[in-house]
Design an enzyme around this catalytic site. Structure first.
Site, mmCIF file in Angstrom:
data_model
loop_
_atom_site.group_PDB
_atom_site.id
_atom_site.type_symbol
_atom_site.label_atom_id
_atom_site.label_comp_id
_atom_site.label_asym_id
_atom_site.label_seq_id
_atom_site.Cartn_x
_atom_site.Cartn_y
_atom_site.Cartn_z
ATOM 1 N N TYR A 51 0.833 -1.201 0.000
ATOM 2 C CA TYR A 51 0.000 0.000 0.000
ATOM 3 C C TYR A 51 0.867 1.251 0.000
ATOM 4 C CZ TYR A 51 1.350 0.644 4.837
ATOM 5 O OH TYR A 51 2.088 0.839 5.968
ATOM 6 N N PHE A 61 2.444 9.728 3.255
ATOM 7 C CA PHE A 61 2.754 9.648 4.687
ATOM 8 C C PHE A 61 3.167 8.241 5.114
ATOM 9 C CE2 PHE A 61 -1.861 9.176 4.328
ATOM 10 C CZ PHE A 61 -2.083 7.990 5.012
ATOM 11 N N ASP A 62 2.891 7.222 4.287
ATOM 12 C CA ASP A 62 3.293 5.861 4.638
ATOM 13 C C ASP A 62 3.225 4.990 3.388
ATOM 14 O OD1 ASP A 62 4.106 3.696 6.164
ATOM 15 O OD2 ASP A 62 2.134 3.330 7.049
ATOM 16 N N ILE A 82 -7.727 1.121 10.251
ATOM 17 C CA ILE A 82 -8.818 2.093 10.252
ATOM 18 C C ILE A 82 -10.062 1.508 9.552
ATOM 19 C CG2 ILE A 82 -7.339 4.136 10.422
ATOM 20 C CD1 ILE A 82 -7.611 4.485 7.387
ATOM 21 N N TYR A 108 -8.860 8.879 10.692
ATOM 22 C CA TYR A 108 -8.378 9.352 11.995
ATOM 23 C C TYR A 108 -9.182 10.523 12.546
ATOM 24 C CZ TYR A 108 -4.567 6.240 10.920
ATOM 25 O OH TYR A 108 -3.838 5.118 10.608
ATOM 26 N N PHE A 125 -5.400 5.959 -0.598
ATOM 27 C CA PHE A 125 -4.561 4.765 -0.540
ATOM 28 C C PHE A 125 -4.595 4.039 -1.860
ATOM 29 C CE2 PHE A 125 -5.297 5.294 4.005
ATOM 30 C CZ PHE A 125 -4.071 4.960 4.545
#
Length: 195
Positions: A51, A61-62, A82, A108, A125
């Site tokens: 991902y 961010f990731d 999540i 979030y 994502f």
């Protein structure tokens, strides 16, 4: 007829303004899917994914694809990720690629993640399903309550066996009827008279 037309136009105007409001939940966009897809992910399955997560600005961010990172494994429906992922990864098959657009209430929320994801952020994502292990009794994760269920079944089974064992040991004597009691008493009297 004019009233009907006015009501129709007013209704159309209202639905158009509602449609422009910010969507809720998660939007799922399938980018590619194998033609021979036979098994689809569902709650309880363990999946392995690559991902990349980004903000609406495009800032990543990731990512599991970053140097030195590994694909991410999770059990669907166990709350490990999540809510947007829980919902957005259902129904995927191995080799499928999806884009998830997740609204804050499924990510979030107002709080965000300090220093990484601002509050009320919409998350984007890109996800690829690499492997899928269907749920079985033996492969459920510890947090699923499987071990608790096994313990309960074991205790119930032991309790039932103990009740069976006790019932088998006890010999149930049939109750005497009034006639049988009288007959025994009469036999005892006769036996005493003979003596």
């Amino acid at each position: 007829m004019r009233r009907f037309l006015l009501c129709f136009l007013f209704g159309l105007l209202c639905t158009t303004s509602i449609a422009k409001k910010k969507p809720k939940g998660v939007e799922i966009i399938t980018e590619s899917q194998p033609d021979d897809c036979k098994e689809f992910s569902e709650k309880g399955d363990t999946i392995l994914v690559h991902y990349t997560g980004a903000l609406e600005s495009g800032q990543v961010f990731d990512s599991s694809r970053a140097k030195g990172r590994e694909p991410f494994s999770l059990a669907l429906g166990t709350g490990q990720v999540i809510k947007g992922w829980e919902e957005g990864l259902l129904g995927m098959c191995v080799g499928e690629m999806r884009r998830l657009i997740i609204q804050p209430e499924m990510a979030y929320g107002k709080a965000g993640v300090e220093g990484v994801i601002p509050g009320n952020a919409v998350l984007l994502f890109s996800v690829e399903l690499l492997d899928l292990k269907k749920k079985t009794i033996l492969s459920l994760p510890q947090g699923s309550g499987f071990y608790t269920a096994c313990g309960v079944v074991l205790l119930v089974g032991l309790g039932a066996y103990e009740l069976y064992r006790r019932a088998k040991q006890e010999t149930v004597k049939p109750a005497k009827t009034k006639e049988q009691s009288n007959t025994k008493a009469q036999l005892k009297k006769k036996a005493k008279k003979k003596d």
